[in-house]
Design a protein around this motif. Structure first.
Motif, PDB file in Angstrom:
ATOM      1  N   ASN A 299       0.862  -1.185   0.000  1.00 33.67           N
ATOM      2  CA  ASN A 299       0.000   0.000   0.000  1.00 33.67           C
ATOM      3  C   ASN A 299       0.900   1.237   0.000  1.00 33.67           C
ATOM      4  N   ALA A 300       1.073   1.830  -1.189  1.00 32.72           N
ATOM      5  CA  ALA A 300       1.989   2.965  -1.338  1.00 32.72           C
ATOM      6  C   ALA A 300       1.356   4.277  -0.916  1.00 32.72           C
ATOM      7  N   GLY A 301       0.018   4.328  -0.887  1.00 35.76           N
ATOM      8  CA  GLY A 301      -0.634   5.590  -0.593  1.00 35.76           C
ATOM      9  C   GLY A 301      -0.866   6.400  -1.851  1.00 35.76           C
ATOM     10  N   ALA A 302      -1.107   7.691  -1.676  1.00 40.93           N
ATOM     11  CA  ALA A 302      -1.586   8.536  -2.767  1.00 40.93           C
ATOM     12  C   ALA A 302      -0.519   8.903  -3.795  1.00 40.93           C
ATOM     13  N   TYR A 303       0.749   8.954  -3.375  1.00 37.26           N
ATOM     14  CA  TYR A 303       1.835   9.308  -4.290  1.00 37.26           C
ATOM     15  C   TYR A 303       2.990   8.341  -4.084  1.00 37.26           C
ATOM     16  N   LEU A 304       3.845   8.236  -5.090  1.00 35.73           N
ATOM     17  CA  LEU A 304       4.900   7.225  -5.062  1.00 35.73           C
ATOM     18  C   LEU A 304       5.865   7.419  -3.900  1.00 35.73           C
ATOM     19  N   SER A 305       6.312   8.654  -3.672  1.00 35.97           N
ATOM     20  CA  SER A 305       7.320   8.924  -2.654  1.00 35.97           C
ATOM     21  C   SER A 305       8.455   7.903  -2.773  1.00 35.97           C
ATOM     22  N   LEU A 306       8.720   7.151  -1.695  1.00 35.65           N
ATOM     23  CA  LEU A 306       9.841   6.213  -1.682  1.00 35.65           C
ATOM     24  C   LEU A 306       9.396   4.765  -1.866  1.00 35.65           C
ATOM     25  N   GLY A 308       8.823   2.882  -4.427  1.00 40.76           N
ATOM     26  CA  GLY A 308       9.547   2.062  -5.388  1.00 40.76           C
ATOM     27  C   GLY A 308      10.819   1.476  -4.798  1.00 40.76           C
ATOM     28  N   ILE A 309      11.495   2.266  -3.950  1.00 41.05           N
ATOM     29  CA  ILE A 309      12.736   1.801  -3.328  1.00 41.05           C
ATOM     30  C   ILE A 309      12.422   0.799  -2.216  1.00 41.05           C
ATOM     31  N   VAL A 310      11.339   1.049  -1.477  1.00 39.78           N
ATOM     32  CA  VAL A 310      10.901   0.088  -0.462  1.00 39.78           C
ATOM     33  C   VAL A 310      10.523  -1.233  -1.129  1.00 39.78           C
ATOM     34  N   LEU A 311       9.824  -1.135  -2.250  1.00 36.99           N
ATOM     35  CA  LEU A 311       9.436  -2.342  -2.974  1.00 36.99           C
ATOM     36  C   LEU A 311      10.654  -3.131  -3.432  1.00 36.99           C
ATOM     37  N   GLN A 312      11.681  -2.421  -3.908  1.00 40.04           N
ATOM     38  CA  GLN A 312      12.885  -3.112  -4.368  1.00 40.04           C
ATOM     39  C   GLN A 312      13.561  -3.849  -3.208  1.00 40.04           C
ATOM     40  N   GLY A 342       5.943   5.925   3.467  1.00 41.82           N
ATOM     41  CA  GLY A 342       7.308   6.396   3.233  1.00 41.82           C
ATOM     42  C   GLY A 342       8.344   5.551   3.931  1.00 41.82           C
ATOM     43  N   ALA A 343       9.449   6.185   4.261  1.00 47.96           N
ATOM     44  CA  ALA A 343      10.571   5.478   4.876  1.00 47.96           C
ATOM     45  C   ALA A 343      10.284   5.236   6.355  1.00 47.96           C
ATOM     46  N   PHE A 344      10.706   4.076   6.828  1.00 48.14           N
ATOM     47  CA  PHE A 344      10.677   3.761   8.259  1.00 48.14           C
ATOM     48  C   PHE A 344      11.768   2.726   8.494  1.00 48.14           C
ATOM     49  N   ARG A 345      12.509   2.926   9.539  1.00 47.95           N
ATOM     50  CA  ARG A 345      13.600   2.055   9.942  1.00 47.95           C
ATOM     51  C   ARG A 345      13.377   0.596   9.508  1.00 47.95           C
ATOM     52  N   GLY A 346      14.254   0.120   8.658  1.00 52.42           N
ATOM     53  CA  GLY A 346      14.134  -1.222   8.103  1.00 52.42           C
ATOM     54  C   GLY A 346      13.657  -1.215   6.665  1.00 52.42           C
ATOM     55  N   PHE A 347      12.841  -0.198   6.304  1.00 49.31           N
ATOM     56  CA  PHE A 347      12.548   0.119   4.907  1.00 49.31           C
ATOM     57  C   PHE A 347      11.999  -1.071   4.121  1.00 49.31           C
ATOM     58  N   GLY A 348      11.029  -1.793   4.699  1.00 49.02           N
ATOM     59  CA  GLY A 348      10.443  -2.961   4.047  1.00 49.02           C
ATOM     60  C   GLY A 348      10.911  -4.274   4.635  1.00 49.02           C
TER      61      GLY A 348
END
Length: 733
Positions: A299-306, A308-312, A342-348
């Motif tokens: 669930n990325a939310g309304a805009y891409l933000s980060l 794509g990088i979390v998904l990777q 967005g970003a959160f410690r651990g990033f995915g």
């Protein structure tokens, strides 16, 4: 050589540090963001009240450059003008001398909306009700898709053909709020022909790029002030504040302060991504996993933000520390009408760790095997290939770590004892283990192709050395560890080295303070720069050196094929949680915590111990306490510290932690990253301990007392005993 740097955090420790709300500016104006009141709508008209003298309103029409926040993809506007995509999206900025008057004026603004049906979950997003939120002109399969990747290892079909058992289940995680001590805040002013933004942030050069885009000018300057915590929450969202604020500063040429209240901060800033996992796993007659097919919906939310990088990161670490010979992973980041994630410690990684660890526990239990030993049989070795097809670089010490933590926690004996306990007792005991990893630095080749970090050392004629980097100390101790790296390399007193204030007018862009890259990437560059300075050292003479990033030869990556070294280096950890559950109330009391880590070589044991304790406790909150739910309009129901509960020091016993010294060739003093690693396993270990205690499988976090009671006294059981909703998690409705 002295080893104690007296100024380290001295201002913070004594209460003298000047955070952004503490700073004084002459002729200071206040600012307030005016936000949308619905989650998805077209804006038909905006009616403004008559403004008193000295009050101003700014919106999309006032942006001198581009009305966009350049966060990876420039899809997020500074000011919404034709549509809103989430409740709380910024439409206007009000500025004036008195905050109470700004509040009054905000209530007089009227926005006429044409409301549309919002999508709050990936499941909603796939239905495309009233059209797509994102990618409206794409083919149906790509509508509402921000990003999608698929990777393959081995031959999935051949693997499943060898399977005697096939296990299939869905597992999910919800939102998590950062709850940093200091809320988001900035002050902007005009000085020497430049727009200057000072504030609480992680990545000043990100903000610099943002405001130069919005203003259409490079006459900008960004300064990080002392920052009261971030955990990733001040990576992308400061752009939202800075983008709006700089427009007003450019026009008024007067200092303006924008600081969010705690309620506003919780309600509208970015959160940890909720993720849904679907696993289909084949196990042969010998109890070996021969195939695994994973679908990941973010669930990325309304805009891409980060996202794509979390998904990777999520896709490249989906099989965690395990050698699965045949695996396919497909991951999609979906556009929804919620606050951008967005970003959160651990990033995915905490999400993927919880998913795989929980799934393997369930498989082992179904097969009648010990879960920890089942996992141990599948651990990566130095002869393994990673999920992305790379050779393992360096020594893996997972077996050693496993043996040590099992001994220190008496894990196996306790598992046996708790399996035989009286399930009708008032108190039920459980113990759980989670193994995990964290890739250090940006995924793939981004460090080399996009970030291109630069560091600088400047020595004055008194042989005092200043470190000039853009990486910020947000509580993790960089202002000490960076100085130690340089002082040790130069063989100089620690007191002769200082870290420069992070000001884009003076420091080079060494990249953002994210992705556990500060030590392993930037720290290594500082070590190399110090070696350069040693070679040319002239006493009592001003000198400076720079060092630029160059990736190690072994680090190869194919972005199109998603093959190669997903990360330059990887750190590893194991957590064990022991607890006692009150069978009447479902409340758990943690009675034991153990942790062991491989972060290469630890530069400062006290600093890393702080990371261990903080990260572990934060992860326990994610696993057992921190409920964040949406109502039917897309509004978070928890917007203060009374109803969003986080753990305190009273909720946890002493953490028994240790490290395995396993120096990394391309890290400063052999160090790898560790700050994010410490968050990755705690939620999974906590959930495993609850499962052990109550003898029921769990498929979602947080595992609150209500969830425990519903499992103990509900009617369902089995591998997929409860859906996320049935476990009381409304975090994805």
């Amino acid at each position: 050589m002295d080893r104690v740097n007296i100024p380290f955090k001295w201002q913070e420790a004594t209460g003298r540090s000047q955070f952004i709300s503490d700073r004084h500016f002459d002729n200071l104006l206040e600012a307030k963001l005016f936000r949308s009141t619905c989650a998805r709508a077209k804006i038909l008209n905006i009616t403004l009240p008559k403004l008193p003298s000295g009050y101003f309103v700014f919106g999309a029409k006032d942006v001198p450059g581009r009305n966009e926040l350049p966060i990876v993809l420039s899809d997020w506007p500074v000011f919404a003008s034709s549509e809103v995509r989430y409740l709380g999206e910024v439409i206007l900025l009000l500025v004036g001398p008195d905050l109470k008057e700004l509040d009054r004026l905000a209530k007089l603004i009227h926005v006429e909306y044409q409301q549309l049906t919002p999508a709050f979950t990936p499941q909603d997003s796939k239905q495309l009700i009233q059209g797509a939120i994102h990618n409206q002109d794409a083919i149906d399969d790509l509508k509402n898709v921000f990003d999608r990747h698929k990777l393959n290892k081995g031959d999935l079909a051949a693997g499943f053909s060898q399977a005697e058992h096939i296990f299939e289940e869905s597992i999910s995680t919800g939102y998590q709020e950062h709850m940093y001590l200091e809320t988001q805040g900035m002050v902007g002013y005009h000085k020497d022909g430049k727009v200057v933004i000072e504030g609480s942030m992680q990545c000043p050069w990100y903000v610099h790029h943002c405001i130069s885009t919005v203003l259409g000018s490079e006459d900008v300057r960004v300064i990080q002030t002392p920052t009261g915590g971030a955990f990733g929450g001040k990576e992308d969202y400061p752009d939202v504040l800075a983008g709006a604020l700089c427009v007003a500063v450019q026009r008024l040429k007067q200092p303006i302060r924008l600081v969010l209240s705690r309620n506003e901060d919780i309600a509208f800033t970015t959160k940890r991504h909720p993720i849904n996992f679907h696993y289909r796993t084949g196990v042969d007659s010998q109890g070996k996993i021969v195939a695994m097919d994973v679908k990941v919906d973010i669930n990325a939310g309304a805009y891409l933000s980060l996202s794509g990088i979390v998904l990777q990161r999520a896709i490249t670490t989906c099989t965690n520390v395990y050698d699965i010979p045949n695996a396919t992973v497909e991951a999609t980041a979906w556009a929804t009408n919620t606050v951008p994630s967005g970003a959160f410690r651990g990033f995915g990684s905490p999400q993927t760790c919880f998913g795989i660890e929980t799934h393997l526990n369930h498989i082992a239990n179904k097969l009648g095997l010990d879960a920890a030993e089942f996992k141990r049989a599948h651990l990566l070795t130095t002869k393994s290939k990673t999920l992305t097809g790379a050779d393992i670089f360096g020594d893996l010490v997972l077996e050693k770590m496993y043996a040590e933590i099992c001994e220190s926690s008496d894990y196996h004996a306790k598992v046996q004892a708790y399996r035989q306990q009286d399930r009708g007792a008032n108190k039920l005991s459980g113990i759980g283990m989670a193994l995990f990893q964290h890739g250090c630095g940006f995924a793939g080749d981004l460090e080399d192709t996009l970030v291109k970090a630069v560091v600088r050392l400047v020595k004055d004629d008194n042989d005092e050395i200043e470190i000039q980097v853009s990486n910020t100390d947000i509580g993790q101790g960089l202002s000490l560890t960076f100085c130690k790296i340089v002082a040790d390399t130069l063989k100089r007193p620690l007191s002769s080295v200082r870290l420069a204030a992070v000001d884009t007018q003076h420091v080079p862009d060494s990249g953002p303070t994210v992705a556990s890259r500060s030590i392993v990437i930037v720290g290594y560059l500082l070590e190399k720069a110090a070696e350069k300075l040693t070679d040319i050292w002239l006493g009592c003479t001003a000198q400076s050196v720079e060092q630029r990033y160059s990736k190690p030869d072994y680090h190869q990556w194919d972005q199109q094929a998603f093959k190669g070294n997903a990360y330059q280096a990887t750190s590893y950890g194991i957590n064990v949680v022991e607890l006692e559950v009150d069978s009447a109330t479902g409340v758990s009391e943690i009675t034991g915590l153990w942790a062991i880590y491989d972060v290469g070589h630890v530069i400062d044991e006290a600093v890393f111990k702080g990371q261990i304790d903080g990260g572990f406790v934060q992860a326990l909150g994610y696993g057992g306490l921190e409920v964040m739910t949406l109502d039917s309009e897309g509004r978070f129901q928890q917007t203060n510290m009374a109803d969003y509960v986080i753990p305190t020091a009273l909720d946890v016993p002493k953490i028994h932690s240790s490290v395995v010294d396993n120096p990394y060739q391309y890290g400063p003093q052999g160090a790898k990253g560790g700050g994010e690693l410490t968050h990755n396993g705690g939620a999974a270990a906590y959930c495993a301990a609850i499962e052990c205690a109550i003898n029921h499988p769990i498929n979602a976090i947080p595992v609150t007392p209500e969830v425990v009671c519903s499992l103990l006294y509900g009617k369902k059981s089995g591998l997929e005993s409860m859906t996320q909703e049935e476990q009381g998690h409304e975090n994805q409705l």
